[in-house]
Design an enzyme around this catalytic site. Structure first.
Site, PDB file in Angstrom:
ATOM      1  N   LYS A  73       6.072  -1.538  -4.974  1.00 40.29           N
ATOM      2  CA  LYS A  73       6.113  -0.369  -4.222  1.00 40.29           C
ATOM      3  C   LYS A  73       7.248   0.309  -4.476  1.00 40.29           C
ATOM      4  O   LYS A  73       8.298   0.611  -3.478  1.00 40.29           O
ATOM      5  CB  LYS A  73       6.084  -0.751  -2.642  1.00 40.29           C
ATOM      6  CG  LYS A  73       4.807  -1.404  -2.279  1.00 40.29           C
ATOM      7  CD  LYS A  73       4.549  -1.519  -0.795  1.00 40.29           C
ATOM      8  CE  LYS A  73       3.326  -2.087  -0.598  1.00 40.29           C
ATOM      9  NZ  LYS A  73       2.946  -3.545  -0.969  1.00 40.29           N
ATOM     10  N   ASP A  76      12.731   5.144  -4.976  1.00 40.55           N
ATOM     11  CA  ASP A  76      14.024   5.292  -5.188  1.00 40.55           C
ATOM     12  C   ASP A  76      14.201   6.792  -5.951  1.00 40.55           C
ATOM     13  O   ASP A  76      13.325   7.602  -5.972  1.00 40.55           O
ATOM     14  CB  ASP A  76      14.373   4.285  -6.330  1.00 40.55           C
ATOM     15  CG  ASP A  76      16.057   3.778  -6.377  1.00 40.55           C
ATOM     16  OD1 ASP A  76      16.920   4.784  -6.145  1.00 40.55           O
ATOM     17  OD2 ASP A  76      16.251   2.670  -6.282  1.00 40.55           O
ATOM     18  N   ILE A  77      15.309   7.098  -6.666  1.00 37.90           N
ATOM     19  CA  ILE A  77      15.524   8.246  -7.395  1.00 37.90           C
ATOM     20  C   ILE A  77      14.604   8.457  -8.584  1.00 37.90           C
ATOM     21  O   ILE A  77      14.198   7.254  -9.124  1.00 37.90           O
ATOM     22  CB  ILE A  77      16.981   8.715  -7.496  1.00 37.90           C
ATOM     23  CG1 ILE A  77      17.382   7.321  -8.672  1.00 37.90           C
ATOM     24  CG2 ILE A  77      17.937   8.409  -6.450  1.00 37.90           C
ATOM     25  CD1 ILE A  77      18.918   7.725  -9.193  1.00 37.90           C
ATOM     26  N   HIS A  79      14.795   9.055 -11.677  1.00 41.76           N
ATOM     27  CA  HIS A  79      15.065   8.216 -13.040  1.00 41.76           C
ATOM     28  C   HIS A  79      14.804   6.696 -12.844  1.00 41.76           C
ATOM     29  O   HIS A  79      14.154   6.195 -13.789  1.00 41.76           O
ATOM     30  CB  HIS A  79      16.484   8.555 -13.237  1.00 41.76           C
ATOM     31  CG  HIS A  79      16.933   7.822 -14.579  1.00 41.76           C
ATOM     32  ND1 HIS A  79      16.625   8.232 -15.751  1.00 41.76           N
ATOM     33  CD2 HIS A  79      18.007   6.975 -14.664  1.00 41.76           C
ATOM     34  CE1 HIS A  79      17.041   7.534 -16.796  1.00 41.76           C
ATOM     35  NE2 HIS A  79      17.867   6.543 -16.121  1.00 41.76           N
ATOM     36  N   THR A 130      -0.856  -0.705   5.789  1.00 44.38           N
ATOM     37  CA  THR A 130      -2.200  -0.963   6.389  1.00 44.38           C
ATOM     38  C   THR A 130      -1.764  -1.689   7.576  1.00 44.38           C
ATOM     39  O   THR A 130      -2.515  -1.769   8.663  1.00 44.38           O
ATOM     40  CB  THR A 130      -3.144  -1.647   5.621  1.00 44.38           C
ATOM     41  OG1 THR A 130      -2.294  -2.937   5.198  1.00 44.38           O
ATOM     42  CG2 THR A 130      -3.716  -0.998   4.507  1.00 44.38           C
ATOM     43  N   ARG A 191     -11.740  -8.505   4.377  1.00 46.28           N
ATOM     44  CA  ARG A 191     -12.028  -9.577   4.884  1.00 46.28           C
ATOM     45  C   ARG A 191     -13.543  -9.929   4.850  1.00 46.28           C
ATOM     46  O   ARG A 191     -14.185  -8.959   4.963  1.00 46.28           O
ATOM     47  CB  ARG A 191     -11.483  -9.673   6.269  1.00 46.28           C
ATOM     48  CG  ARG A 191      -9.781  -9.633   6.596  1.00 46.28           C
ATOM     49  CD  ARG A 191      -9.222 -10.622   5.732  1.00 46.28           C
ATOM     50  NE  ARG A 191      -7.825 -10.582   6.111  1.00 46.28           N
ATOM     51  CZ  ARG A 191      -6.996  -9.880   5.288  1.00 46.28           C
ATOM     52  NH1 ARG A 191      -7.330  -9.397   4.063  1.00 46.28           N
ATOM     53  NH2 ARG A 191      -5.626  -9.872   5.440  1.00 46.28           N
ATOM     54  N   GLN A 201      -2.672  -6.875   8.917  1.00 47.10           N
ATOM     55  CA  GLN A 201      -3.287  -5.786   8.579  1.00 47.10           C
ATOM     56  C   GLN A 201      -4.485  -5.233   9.365  1.00 47.10           C
ATOM     57  O   GLN A 201      -5.537  -5.643   9.558  1.00 47.10           O
ATOM     58  CB  GLN A 201      -4.002  -5.902   6.867  1.00 47.10           C
ATOM     59  CG  GLN A 201      -2.856  -6.139   6.102  1.00 47.10           C
ATOM     60  CD  GLN A 201      -3.347  -6.320   4.751  1.00 47.10           C
ATOM     61  OE1 GLN A 201      -4.439  -6.862   4.437  1.00 47.10           O
ATOM     62  NE2 GLN A 201      -2.818  -5.842   3.460  1.00 47.10           N
ATOM     63  N   GLY A 221      -6.451 -11.541  -0.328  1.00 48.83           N
ATOM     64  CA  GLY A 221      -5.679 -12.551  -0.421  1.00 48.83           C
ATOM     65  C   GLY A 221      -6.113 -13.782  -0.068  1.00 48.83           C
ATOM     66  O   GLY A 221      -6.971 -14.471  -0.772  1.00 48.83           O
ATOM     67  N   ARG A 222      -5.967 -14.062   1.297  1.00 56.15           N
ATOM     68  CA  ARG A 222      -6.638 -15.601   1.887  1.00 56.15           C
ATOM     69  C   ARG A 222      -7.952 -15.661   1.842  1.00 56.15           C
ATOM     70  O   ARG A 222      -8.242 -16.898   1.487  1.00 56.15           O
ATOM     71  CB  ARG A 222      -6.018 -15.443   3.389  1.00 56.15           C
ATOM     72  CG  ARG A 222      -4.377 -15.679   3.422  1.00 56.15           C
ATOM     73  CD  ARG A 222      -3.965 -15.523   4.806  1.00 56.15           C
ATOM     74  NE  ARG A 222      -3.807 -14.031   4.935  1.00 56.15           N
ATOM     75  CZ  ARG A 222      -3.045 -13.555   5.779  1.00 56.15           C
ATOM     76  NH1 ARG A 222      -2.672 -14.296   6.959  1.00 56.15           N
ATOM     77  NH2 ARG A 222      -2.806 -12.247   5.886  1.00 56.15           N
TER      78      ARG A 222
END
EC number: 4.1.1.23
Length: 246
Positions: A73, A76-77, A79, A130, A191, A201, A221-222
């Site tokens: 994720k 930032d700037i 560049h 989420t 899920r 979530q 995931g889980r």
């Protein structure tokens, strides 16, 4: 390569599943990955695991035949984000994400940075996390419904050259209408059974519901990592995906 390779994926088919490897260390991650099949899923590494293990684990997983979603994720700037995306492309990463709220110049710089690669990573914008509800947005000064903010940021991401966005499954249908069939929709909060679910979530759906709503990829995931038989879960979700596609 995992020896339990299935015949699910043909050139016309792809698996929609992205397994979130939410482990704390390399040993547990590699131990679990031995239970997976690269033809049945992609895999995702997030901030905790990447911070703990760095580039070496990511490249090891890619070398095992997995398509890797590097879920860091970026925000930032321009560049800095562009250079980070180039490093991800050099690693052979399949998908990388950034906060769409970083703005047009940041996203355009990222898209330009990877444009020259023969096989470039998919660039995905993060819209509204989420875990966030309308009250959470209000606390940061956004008096807008989550679904409206998602559409606003998704349009910005598309016009800035990104390949898709992360969104909840509830936003998939309106995003399809707004942005067309080719825009990638990556959906967390998947899920196998949403009844009684009270995890972090909030806007969740089952695989069948999310695919019917228009999601391209399903982050799980889980439901996979804690399953007694992860391969059985993956095969079932891919079976559902085939039914939805036909």
């Amino acid at each position: 390569m995992n020896p339990l390779i299935s015949d699910f994926q043909t050139p016309q088919q792809r698996t929609p599943v992205i397994v979130a490897l939410d482990f704390a260390n390399e040993k547990d991650t590699l131990g679990f990955v031995r239970n997976l099949d690269p033809t049945l899923c992609q895999i995702k590494i997030g901030k905790e695991l990447f911070t703990a293990t760095g580039r070496s684990l990511a490249e090891s997983l890619i070398n095992q035949g997995f398509k890797l979603f590097l879920d860091l994720k970026y925000h930032d700037i321009p560049h800095t984000v562009a250079q980070a995306c180039k490093v991800a492309a050099d690693m052979g990463v399949w998908m990388v994400d950034m906060h769409a709220s970083g703005g047009r110049r940041m996203m355009e710089a990222a898209a330009e940075a990877v444009a020259g690669y023969g096989t470039k990573p998919l660039l995905i914008g993060v819209t509204v996390l989420t875990s966030m509800e309308q009250s959470d947005l209000a606390e940061i000064g956004l008096n807008i419904a989550p679904e409206e903010q998602v559409i606003r940021l998704a349009k910005l991401a598309q016009s800035s050259g990104l390949d898709g966005v992360v969104c909840s499954a509830q936003e998939a249908a309106p995003l399809r209408r707004e942005l067309g069939q080719d825009f990638v929709l990556v959906t967390p909060g998947i899920r196998l059974d949403v009844a009684g679910n009270n995890d972090d979530q909030r806007r969740i759906m089952t695989p069948a519901e999310a695919l019917a709503a228009g999601s391209t990829y399903l982050v799980m995931g889980r439901p996979v990592t804690q399953a007694a038989n992860p391969l059985a879960v993956l095969r079932e979700v891919n079976r559902v995906a085939n039914l939805e596609a036909n």
